[in-house]
Structure formats: C-alpha cells, structure tokens
Design an enzyme around this catalytic site. Structure first.
Site, PDB file in Angstrom:
ATOM      1  N   ARG A  62      37.056  33.456  16.669  1.00 46.51           N
ATOM      2  CA  ARG A  62      36.132  31.902  16.555  1.00 46.51           C
ATOM      3  C   ARG A  62      34.964  31.643  16.590  1.00 46.51           C
ATOM      4  O   ARG A  62      34.825  30.160  15.985  1.00 46.51           O
ATOM      5  CB  ARG A  62      36.504  31.645  17.863  1.00 46.51           C
ATOM      6  CG  ARG A  62      36.583  29.941  18.155  1.00 46.51           C
ATOM      7  CD  ARG A  62      37.712  29.134  19.684  1.00 46.51           C
ATOM      8  NE  ARG A  62      37.878  30.092  20.454  1.00 46.51           N
ATOM      9  CZ  ARG A  62      36.402  30.449  21.437  1.00 46.51           C
ATOM     10  NH1 ARG A  62      35.268  30.010  21.681  1.00 46.51           N
ATOM     11  NH2 ARG A  62      36.917  31.299  22.013  1.00 46.51           N
ATOM     12  N   TYR A 121      34.941   5.930   6.704  1.00 48.70           N
ATOM     13  CA  TYR A 121      36.617   6.340   7.039  1.00 48.70           C
ATOM     14  C   TYR A 121      36.790   6.398   8.106  1.00 48.70           C
ATOM     15  O   TYR A 121      36.068   5.800   9.592  1.00 48.70           O
ATOM     16  CB  TYR A 121      36.322   8.129   7.474  1.00 48.70           C
ATOM     17  CG  TYR A 121      37.596   8.805   7.190  1.00 48.70           C
ATOM     18  CD1 TYR A 121      38.198   8.595   5.968  1.00 48.70           C
ATOM     19  CD2 TYR A 121      37.534   9.611   8.405  1.00 48.70           C
ATOM     20  CE1 TYR A 121      39.505   9.264   6.523  1.00 48.70           C
ATOM     21  CE2 TYR A 121      38.878  10.266   8.390  1.00 48.70           C
ATOM     22  CZ  TYR A 121      40.140   9.697   7.302  1.00 48.70           C
ATOM     23  OH  TYR A 121      40.698  10.194   7.604  1.00 48.70           O
ATOM     24  N   ASP A 193      27.965  11.665   5.392  1.00 49.65           N
ATOM     25  CA  ASP A 193      29.094  11.890   5.258  1.00 49.65           C
ATOM     26  C   ASP A 193      28.867  11.995   3.988  1.00 49.65           C
ATOM     27  O   ASP A 193      29.365  10.721   2.994  1.00 49.65           O
ATOM     28  CB  ASP A 193      30.488  11.190   5.919  1.00 49.65           C
ATOM     29  CG  ASP A 193      32.126  12.420   6.216  1.00 49.65           C
ATOM     30  OD1 ASP A 193      31.484  12.477   4.633  1.00 49.65           O
ATOM     31  OD2 ASP A 193      32.515  11.799   6.357  1.00 49.65           O
ATOM     32  N   LYS A 218      39.475  17.213   1.318  1.00 46.36           N
ATOM     33  CA  LYS A 218      39.931  16.284  -0.270  1.00 46.36           C
ATOM     34  C   LYS A 218      38.913  17.386  -1.205  1.00 46.36           C
ATOM     35  O   LYS A 218      39.518  18.485  -1.424  1.00 46.36           O
ATOM     36  CB  LYS A 218      38.624  15.148   0.102  1.00 46.36           C
ATOM     37  CG  LYS A 218      38.638  14.726   1.848  1.00 46.36           C
ATOM     38  CD  LYS A 218      40.080  13.773   1.697  1.00 46.36           C
ATOM     39  CE  LYS A 218      39.919  13.367   2.856  1.00 46.36           C
ATOM     40  NZ  LYS A 218      39.453  12.558   3.795  1.00 46.36           N
TER      41      LYS A 218
HETATM   42  C1  LIG Z   1      39.542  12.690   5.150  1.00 44.28           C
HETATM   43  C2  LIG Z   1      37.538  12.240   5.618  1.00 44.28           C
HETATM   44  C3  LIG Z   1      37.051  12.637   6.745  1.00 44.28           C
HETATM   45  C4  LIG Z   1      38.067  13.041   7.873  1.00 44.28           C
HETATM   46  O1  LIG Z   1      38.145  14.379   7.107  1.00 44.28           O
HETATM   47  P1  LIG Z   1      39.513  15.812   8.042  1.00 44.28           P
HETATM   48  O2  LIG Z   1      39.431  16.871   6.931  1.00 44.28           O
HETATM   49  O3  LIG Z   1      40.556  14.786   7.565  1.00 44.28           O
HETATM   50  O4  LIG Z   1      39.089  15.892   9.182  1.00 44.28           O
HETATM   51  C5  LIG Z   1      35.669  12.232   6.781  1.00 44.28           C
HETATM   52  N1  LIG Z   1      35.511  11.109   5.940  1.00 44.28           N
HETATM   53  C6  LIG Z   1      35.310  11.170   5.381  1.00 44.28           C
HETATM   54  C7  LIG Z   1      35.068  10.302   3.882  1.00 44.28           C
HETATM   55  C8  LIG Z   1      37.148  11.054   5.138  1.00 44.28           C
HETATM   56  O5  LIG Z   1      37.383  11.168   3.557  1.00 44.28           O
END
Ligand SMILES: *Cc1c(COP(=O)(O)O)cnc(C)c1O
Length: 407
Positions: A62, A121, A193, A218
């Site tokens: 962890r 998001y 982000d 992604k």
């Molecule tokens: C999918 C996404 C998230 C969240 O990510 P997870 O891996 O699904 O928790 C955050 N920000 C953006 C822009 C995303 O496309």
C-alpha cells in the site's frame, strides 16, 4: 543452452515457505509482475534506514511497489518530469478519482475553497458539488474559457483552482494562460486534469500548473482493462502530502493493474498519433453531411476556439470529435444501432473507437435546459477516435447517418 535449474530443492517440511528465485545470467525483457504485499528487510537497522529514506526499499505494497513506480516513471517522462529535475515524480493511484481524492485530501484543510471549471469530468463535478462541501471544504465554479469569471470568484480563503484544458464533451479550450496568471498572482494551487488532452497534446507543468492529474484508465493504459490514476506535484511538500493521503486513505493501486497499464503505455505515442490523425480526417469527413448539424474538432478552422487551441497545443488537437445530428431520441437510437460496430460506451481513450451520448450518460443528471446552455442537444454525440483505418470508421459513421433517414 541450459536454462537455470531450480537446484535449491526445499526440504518437504518447508514447502510452505517461499522459494528462491532461480539465478539466471540473462534477465527478463518484459517487466516482471511483483505481487508481493510485503518485503522482508535483512535487519531492523535496514528497516529503520528505509523508513528514514537513507536507503531505498519497499516495505508494504500500500506504501509502494515496483510496478507502480515503473508506471509512474513512464508517465513522468511523458509529462516532462525529468529524474534530475526539480519536480518529484508522480504517484499512481487506484483510479483517476483516487488521484483527485488524494490530491484534495492531502492539500486542503477545512474552510479552504476550491474553484473549479464548470465543465469538468462528471464525477469530479459531483465530488466538488456534493462531497467536498459535506467534509467542510468550500467549492465554487467558473467558466474556464473566461479567466475574468475566475477572477470574479476568488476570495481570501480560495486555495486551489482546478481545470481541464479541453472540456468534455463540447471540446471548448480553457484560457490556461489567463487562469495560470491569476493562480500565480493569488498564490493558488493550479490543478490540471490532463486526461482528455494527454501529454501528447498538452504538458501542464510547461503552462504554470502545480498539480497534474490523469485517469490512466483512459488513453495512457488505452485498452479498457484497467482502472488507475496518476497525480504529480511540482512542490515536493505537496507530493508528500498527496502520497500520505493516498496511502492513509487506501487509494494505492494493484500491481497487476500497473503492470497492464505499463504494457499499454509502450504503444501510447504511436496509438495517440494514429488516433489523432484519424480524428482530424473523421471531423472533416463528417462535416457538412446531410443530417449532420455540426461537427466540433479543435483542429478545424470552424471550431470556436481553434486559434487558442492552435497556440496552446502547438498544432496537436487530440483524438476527440463531437458532433450533433438532426433529430431527437428516435434518431439517436437509430444512429447508435446502425453504427453498431462502434461500441456505444461511456468511456474514452480506448485503442478502438467508442461512441458516447452525453444526454443519456455523462450529462444525464442535467436538465434539458442546463445541457442546452452548455451546447448539448439530444442529438449530441462524442466520439473517442481509435486507431482503426480512418476510411473504415468514416464509412460506418456515414452509413449510420444515412440509415437514420432510410428506416
Ligand atoms: C475518467 C476520468 C476521470 C476519472 O478516472 P477513473 O479512472 O475513471 O476514476 C477523471 N477525469 C477525467 C477527465 C476522466 O475522463
């Protein structure tokens, strides 16, 4: 040729114990998967030295493990974080939302305010509007295309600003320079982000960001088979605070997921280049077709933020294309059905193309009017373009558009 033999046969009463790893003069080419939760140190002094940072060593998964660190260093490289530079390396978390949670929990204290772009998001928006206020953090929203709307919202207790460089799904481009200048002037932590743009299009640390977030789920991992996140901080103290929050709140990742994501990342740059070239071709191929109301791609001259995108992204415009077909839910259903080879799935960044419909997925919680205010009608779709041949994709989308009329 002799492969190593496991000569060290354990006595039968010790088979419960772990075996030595066969010695090999050659090394594995692929990254080994380190599933071990615990690591044995040779002495209490060594363990002390590990905890004091005098020697490197893992203790408990962890708190860190090789597969997470190998993955983090690859993402660091893409983001321009050099191993001999000032910024410390990033942290891999169990999901993109885990990265965002660890960042907020590590850096904010009760009463601090976060100002966020109003088209983040969906889950980020939900966390900002529901969960952070419940825990005593204040939040507010502004239009990331307009730095003046941020300036108007800043208060004495504002501590952080969070944006995405390109909004989802309307693909509007943030006034990053204006926002970064305000954040610097008011001593605010600027969080970007970078999931949607990826480091192939935009590197936040080159534009004044203090924190970079990724959903590795992604495009970086790219094969829709792992859920992971990443967070990097420019300031080593921020990094420590975020790391401790991730470890304390249990947001650290599984070795297997990190291993899979690293495997996916080997091809990130070629996948992204191919997908981006496809996106440009598809946007041009769809624009102006009968039944197509509008096509949004920042690389097209008719995109409202084209000039800003061209200067900010240095000629790269990403793999996301949004478009609006004429008609309502019936036409939407017929289009999805006719484009059946392209999965209708609320995700992005897969190696293959996926189609999403914000009104029934990511933006379903908004009223029709609220969606309209953001520029999304019922006929609005977002395409995360993959690496199939562009002609195949375009043919399928054109056929789906024609099929709406034909049935
Ligand atoms: C999918 C996404 C998230 C969240 O990510 P997870 O891996 O699904 O928790 C955050 N920000 C953006 C822009 C995303 O496309």
């Amino acid at each position: 040729m002799s492969p190593p033999k496991h000569t060290n046969k354990p006595p039968v009463d010790t088979i419960v114990r772990r075996s030595d790893i066969p010695q090999s003069a050659s090394r594995p080419v692929a990254t080994p998967l380190f599933t071990s939760v615990v690591y044995a140190s040779p002495s209490a002094d060594t363990l002390d030295a590990q905890y004091e940072g005098k020697v490197d060593g893992y203790t408990y998964a962890r708190e860190g493990h090789p597969n997470a660190d190998i993955l983090a260093s690859k993402i660091d490289s893409l983001e321009g974080i050099a191993s001999d530079g000032d910024a410390p390396g990033g942290i891999v978390t169990s999901s993109g939302m885990g990265a965002i949670s660890a960042m907020f929990l590590g850096l904010l204290k009760q009463g601090d305010q976060v100002l966020a772009g109003d088209q983040l998001y969906g889950r980020s928006l939900r966390m900002l509007s529901q969960d952070l206020p419940r825990l005593g953090f204040e939040t507010g929203f502004f239009d990331a295309c307009d730095a003046a709307s941020l300036e108007a919202a800043i208060q004495p207790h504002t501590r952080m600003v969070m944006i995405e460089a390109v909004s989802n799904p309307t693909l509007r481009v943030a006034d990053v320079a204006g926002i970064a200048a305000l954040a610097a002037r008011h001593n605010l932590i600027l969080v970007v982000d970078n999931t949607f743009t990826t480091p192939a299009v935009f590197r936040p640390f080159d534009h004044g960001a203090d924190i970079i977030i990724h959903s590795v789920t992604k495009f970086l991992a790219g094969h829709s088979d792992v859920t992971l996140g990443y967070v990097a901080a420019r300031d080593p103290e921020h990094r420590t605070a975020i790391y401790d929050a991730a470890v304390t709140w249990g947001m650290t990742p599984s070795p297997f997921d990190c291993w899979l994501a690293e495997r996916g990342m080997h091809s990130f740059e070629v996948r992204f280049a191919a997908a981006q070239a496809n996106a440009a071709a598809i946007a041009d191929g769809l624009a102006g077709l009968p039944g197509m109301r509008q096509v949004l791609y920042p690389g097209r001259a008719d995109h409202p933020d084209h000039a800003l995108a061209a200067s900010l992204f240095d000629g790269a415009f990403g793999n996301m294309v949004s478009f609006e077909i004429e008609g309502g839910r019936a036409e939407v259903n017929r289009f999805i059905e006719a484009a059946g080879q392209i999965p209708f799935a609320p995700t992005l960044g897969d190696v293959a193309t996926t189609l999403s419909h914000p009104a029934s997925s990511s933006h379903r919680a908004l009223s029709v009017d609220a969606r309209a205010a953001l520029g999304m009608s019922e006929g609005f779709f977002r395409l995360s373009v993959g690496i199939e041949p562009a002609a195949l994709l375009l043919g399928e989308l054109q056929a789906a558009l024609a099929a709406i009329k034909g049935t």
